[in-house]
Design a protein around this motif. Structure first.
Motif, mmCIF file in Angstrom:
data_model
loop_
_atom_site.group_PDB
_atom_site.id
_atom_site.type_symbol
_atom_site.label_atom_id
_atom_site.label_comp_id
_atom_site.label_asym_id
_atom_site.label_seq_id
_atom_site.Cartn_x
_atom_site.Cartn_y
_atom_site.Cartn_z
ATOM 1 N N LEU A 110 0.807 -1.218 0.000
ATOM 2 C CA LEU A 110 0.000 0.000 0.000
ATOM 3 C C LEU A 110 0.844 1.273 0.000
ATOM 4 C CD1 LEU A 110 -2.779 -1.116 2.517
ATOM 5 C CD2 LEU A 110 -2.988 -0.894 0.035
ATOM 6 N N SER A 111 2.082 1.180 0.473
ATOM 7 C CA SER A 111 2.981 2.338 0.483
ATOM 8 C C SER A 111 3.615 2.596 -0.886
ATOM 9 C CB SER A 111 4.099 2.114 1.501
ATOM 10 O OG SER A 111 4.893 1.002 1.118
ATOM 11 N N HIS A 112 3.449 1.620 -1.794
ATOM 12 C CA HIS A 112 4.062 1.695 -3.140
ATOM 13 C C HIS A 112 5.587 1.636 -3.086
ATOM 14 C CE1 HIS A 112 0.480 2.547 -5.707
ATOM 15 N NE2 HIS A 112 0.003 2.967 -4.532
ATOM 16 N N HIS A 113 6.135 1.147 -1.976
ATOM 17 C CA HIS A 113 7.586 1.026 -1.879
ATOM 18 C C HIS A 113 8.117 -0.020 -2.859
ATOM 19 C CE1 HIS A 113 7.578 2.729 2.506
ATOM 20 N NE2 HIS A 113 7.302 3.630 1.595
ATOM 21 N N TYR A 114 7.239 -0.903 -3.338
ATOM 22 C CA TYR A 114 7.646 -1.921 -4.305
ATOM 23 C C TYR A 114 8.082 -1.291 -5.631
ATOM 24 C CZ TYR A 114 2.978 -1.190 -6.288
ATOM 25 O OH TYR A 114 1.850 -0.625 -6.847
ATOM 26 N N GLU A 115 7.718 -0.041 -5.842
ATOM 27 C CA GLU A 115 8.122 0.640 -7.075
ATOM 28 C C GLU A 115 9.623 0.906 -7.109
ATOM 29 O OE1 GLU A 115 3.853 3.036 -7.642
ATOM 30 O OE2 GLU A 115 5.673 4.123 -7.093
ATOM 31 N N VAL A 116 10.256 0.949 -5.942
ATOM 32 C CA VAL A 116 11.704 1.182 -5.884
ATOM 33 C C VAL A 116 12.469 0.028 -5.226
ATOM 34 C CG1 VAL A 116 11.699 3.680 -6.029
ATOM 35 C CG2 VAL A 116 11.262 2.623 -3.824
ATOM 36 N N CYS A 117 11.750 -0.900 -4.624
ATOM 37 C CA CYS A 117 12.360 -2.088 -4.025
ATOM 38 C C CYS A 117 11.716 -3.320 -4.652
ATOM 39 C CB CYS A 117 12.166 -2.107 -2.509
ATOM 40 S SG CYS A 117 13.104 -0.839 -1.638
ATOM 41 N N HIS A 118 12.488 -4.061 -5.428
ATOM 42 C CA HIS A 118 11.913 -5.156 -6.208
ATOM 43 C C HIS A 118 12.145 -6.544 -5.603
ATOM 44 C CE1 HIS A 118 11.174 -2.021 -9.076
ATOM 45 N NE2 HIS A 118 12.466 -1.791 -9.270
ATOM 46 N N TYR A 119 12.669 -6.579 -4.368
ATOM 47 C CA TYR A 119 12.920 -7.863 -3.723
ATOM 48 C C TYR A 119 12.322 -7.851 -2.307
ATOM 49 C CZ TYR A 119 16.283 -8.321 -7.519
ATOM 50 O OH TYR A 119 16.872 -8.376 -8.756
ATOM 51 N N TYR A 120 11.559 -8.897 -1.999
ATOM 52 C CA TYR A 120 10.913 -8.988 -0.688
ATOM 53 C C TYR A 120 11.256 -10.336 -0.079
ATOM 54 C CZ TYR A 120 7.167 -8.219 2.784
ATOM 55 O OH TYR A 120 6.454 -8.012 3.947
ATOM 56 N N THR A 121 11.985 -10.307 1.020
ATOM 57 C CA THR A 121 12.459 -11.522 1.676
ATOM 58 C C THR A 121 11.599 -11.831 2.893
ATOM 59 O OG1 THR A 121 14.724 -11.032 0.977
ATOM 60 C CG2 THR A 121 14.454 -12.632 2.764
ATOM 61 N N LEU A 122 10.841 -12.891 2.848
ATOM 62 C CA LEU A 122 9.924 -13.232 3.942
ATOM 63 C C LEU A 122 10.652 -13.993 5.056
ATOM 64 C CD1 LEU A 122 6.712 -14.237 1.933
ATOM 65 C CD2 LEU A 122 7.248 -12.057 3.026
ATOM 66 N N ASN A 123 11.581 -13.287 5.712
ATOM 67 C CA ASN A 123 12.279 -13.898 6.841
ATOM 68 C C ASN A 123 11.513 -13.720 8.151
ATOM 69 O OD1 ASN A 123 12.981 -11.036 6.680
ATOM 70 N ND2 ASN A 123 14.341 -11.447 8.403
ATOM 71 N N GLU A 124 10.519 -12.811 8.164
ATOM 72 C CA GLU A 124 9.582 -12.630 9.281
ATOM 73 C C GLU A 124 10.289 -12.523 10.638
ATOM 74 O OE1 GLU A 124 5.640 -14.734 7.390
ATOM 75 O OE2 GLU A 124 6.998 -16.021 8.552
ATOM 76 N N HIS A 125 11.161 -11.511 10.770
ATOM 77 C CA HIS A 125 11.969 -11.385 11.984
ATOM 78 C C HIS A 125 11.202 -10.898 13.207
ATOM 79 C CE1 HIS A 125 12.768 -7.894 9.245
ATOM 80 N NE2 HIS A 125 12.306 -7.233 10.281
ATOM 81 N N THR A 126 10.164 -10.086 13.013
ATOM 82 C CA THR A 126 9.368 -9.661 14.172
ATOM 83 C C THR A 126 7.875 -9.734 13.874
ATOM 84 O OG1 THR A 126 9.582 -7.341 13.465
ATOM 85 C CG2 THR A 126 11.084 -8.100 15.192
ATOM 86 N N MET A 127 7.096 -9.984 14.912
ATOM 87 C CA MET A 127 5.635 -9.944 14.843
ATOM 88 C C MET A 127 5.175 -8.951 15.908
ATOM 89 S SD MET A 127 4.530 -13.939 14.328
ATOM 90 C CE MET A 127 5.161 -14.905 12.957
ATOM 91 N N ILE A 128 5.088 -7.693 15.535
ATOM 92 C CA ILE A 128 4.742 -6.622 16.475
ATOM 93 C C ILE A 128 3.246 -6.333 16.357
ATOM 94 C CG2 ILE A 128 5.219 -4.248 17.169
ATOM 95 C CD1 ILE A 128 7.972 -4.529 15.856
ATOM 96 N N PRO A 129 2.439 -6.766 17.317
ATOM 97 C CA PRO A 129 0.985 -6.596 17.200
ATOM 98 C C PRO A 129 0.527 -5.167 17.457
ATOM 99 C CG PRO A 129 1.529 -7.534 19.330
ATOM 100 C CD PRO A 129 2.821 -7.438 18.575
ATOM 101 N N ASP A 130 -0.704 -4.896 17.082
ATOM 102 C CA ASP A 130 -1.372 -3.649 17.454
ATOM 103 C C ASP A 130 -2.133 -3.903 18.744
ATOM 104 O OD1 ASP A 130 -0.506 -2.169 15.280
ATOM 105 O OD2 ASP A 130 -2.228 -2.681 14.038
ATOM 106 N N VAL A 131 -2.432 -2.834 19.464
ATOM 107 C CA VAL A 131 -3.201 -2.979 20.700
ATOM 108 C C VAL A 131 -4.320 -1.944 20.733
ATOM 109 C CG1 VAL A 131 -1.538 -1.520 21.957
ATOM 110 C CG2 VAL A 131 -3.063 -3.042 23.234
ATOM 111 N N LEU A 132 -5.510 -2.398 21.089
ATOM 112 C CA LEU A 132 -6.663 -1.520 21.252
ATOM 113 C C LEU A 132 -6.730 -1.106 22.712
ATOM 114 C CD1 LEU A 132 -9.290 -0.264 20.023
ATOM 115 C CD2 LEU A 132 -10.470 -2.354 20.760
ATOM 116 N N LEU A 133 -6.791 0.207 22.957
ATOM 117 C CA LEU A 133 -6.759 0.729 24.326
ATOM 118 C C LEU A 133 -7.949 1.629 24.599
ATOM 119 C CD1 LEU A 133 -3.189 1.504 23.566
ATOM 120 C CD2 LEU A 133 -3.588 0.427 25.767
ATOM 121 N N MET A 134 -8.323 1.659 25.867
ATOM 122 C CA MET A 134 -9.418 2.527 26.311
ATOM 123 C C MET A 134 -8.930 3.364 27.488
ATOM 124 S SD MET A 134 -13.296 1.409 27.309
ATOM 125 C CE MET A 134 -14.619 2.625 27.395
#
Length: 335
Positions: A214-238
């Motif tokens: 969605l950032s369109h960064h693929y237009e300048v970066c043509h290689y994507y390595t799925l090494n999945e180094h971090t899984m940083i979740p989102d948190v819903l807060l009240m």
């Protein structure tokens, strides 16, 4: 005289209307995401569901796209009681609750099933409660996928990062992680990253598939390595100010609606990941599936940063020792 009567009549009308709706509680929810994002879709479900459960007694108004401020600003508004709900990355929470730094550690989660087991279990519930002393009550964790490398050249092993300037978030852990892999960590704001990649200020970055696409960064970066180094979740807060205004029954309605929204969000997230990867391939991006073991070995030393931290290191051990004992049918299972 007629003007005074008209104003008085209007005032009485407004007050009467307010009196009729005095049992309706309106909660304001602000976030920084697009309305097509899986989290926003989950929040729309949350608003609809809590209205159904409460028979209209609880209404949630959603303000997307950062119109009420950045993630940090939204947290500060919650602390003041000026905003009721928000969603932020757990990375943003590091500045408020030290234990949230745990989520930035590379490969702290073995896979998505392990992550969901931790986040949905006792460890996750304890983490959600840690912000209450700062007027930030955690309600749930939303899936934000795994962060992987994308660059202007292929990255198959940590050795390929040597000499590359990799954009990272403003995080000590992120900087140490890239350094451990042999790259040069370069903090750049998200809004300036496209230009930085285009002008070679940085050679690459790391993020999840939807963000990369969605950032369109693929237009300048043509290689994507799925090494999945971090899984940083989102948190819903009240805001605890808002939570205290709810009675016991209203809190039960909120908890149920939030729990159901997690299921919706995880399904929508998986859908967005699959669609993003397909779109990246269509746009000529080479998707690389590397052996993760060399990456995992390279970053082991990052954990030493917290070895003497009495708050974080015990958490590391607890998460490492958590076993996925059963399949939770309410979660999206990894491919």
């Amino acid at each position: 005289m007629k003007k005074i009567i008209a104003i008085t009549t209007l005032a009485i009308s407004i007050l009467t209307g307010c009196g009729l709706k005095s049992d309706v509680k309106v909660l304001k929810l602000g976030h920084n995401l697009d309305t097509k994002h899986s989290v926003h879709i989950a929040m729309e479900f949350l608003a609809k569901r809590v209205a159904e459960l409460s028979d209209g007694k609880i209404q949630i108004e959603i303000y997307p796209g950062g119109v009420l401020g950045s993630e940090r600003e939204s947290l500060e508004l919650l602390q003041l009681g000026s905003l009721d709900l928000t969603k932020v990355s757990t990375a943003t929470m590091e500045g408020f609750v030290e234990e949230y730094k745990i989520f930035g550690l590379p490969y702290i989660f073995r896979d998505k099933a392990h992550a969901f087991t931790v986040l949905d279990g006792p460890i996750g519930k304890a983490m959600l409660a840690k912000g209450e002393q700062y007027w930030l009550r955690g309600l749930c964790f939303y899936d934000a996928g795994a962060r992987s490398f994308y660059a202007s050249k292929p990255i198959n092993t940590p050795a390929d990062l040597a000499g590359l300037k990799i954009r990272v978030m403003q995080s000590i852990t992120a900087v140490e992680m890239i350094k451990a892999m042999g790259g040069s960590a370069t903090p750049v704001s998200w809004g300036e990253l496209y230009t930085a990649l285009q002008s070679k200020v940085v050679d690459g970055a790391e993020n999840n598939p939807p963000s990369f696409y969605l950032s369109h960064h693929y237009e300048v970066c043509h290689y994507y390595t799925l090494n999945e180094h971090t899984m940083i979740p989102d948190v819903l807060l009240m805001s605890t100010h808002a939570w205290k205004k709810l009675n016991e029954q209203e809190r039960k309605w909120m908890d149920q609606a939030v729990k159901e929204s997690v299921v919706v969000q995880r399904k929508e997230w998986q859908k967005s990941e699959d669609e993003s990867l397909a779109a990246l391939k269509k746009n000529g991006v080479e998707i690389i599936i590397p052996d993760k073991k060399p990456f995992m070995e390279a970053v082991k030393g990052v954990y030493d940063i917290y070895r003497n931290n009495d708050k974080i290191y015990p958490l590391i051990e607890q998460i490492r020792n958590t076993q996925v004992t059963e399949v939770d049918t309410t979660t999206v299972q990894p491919n």
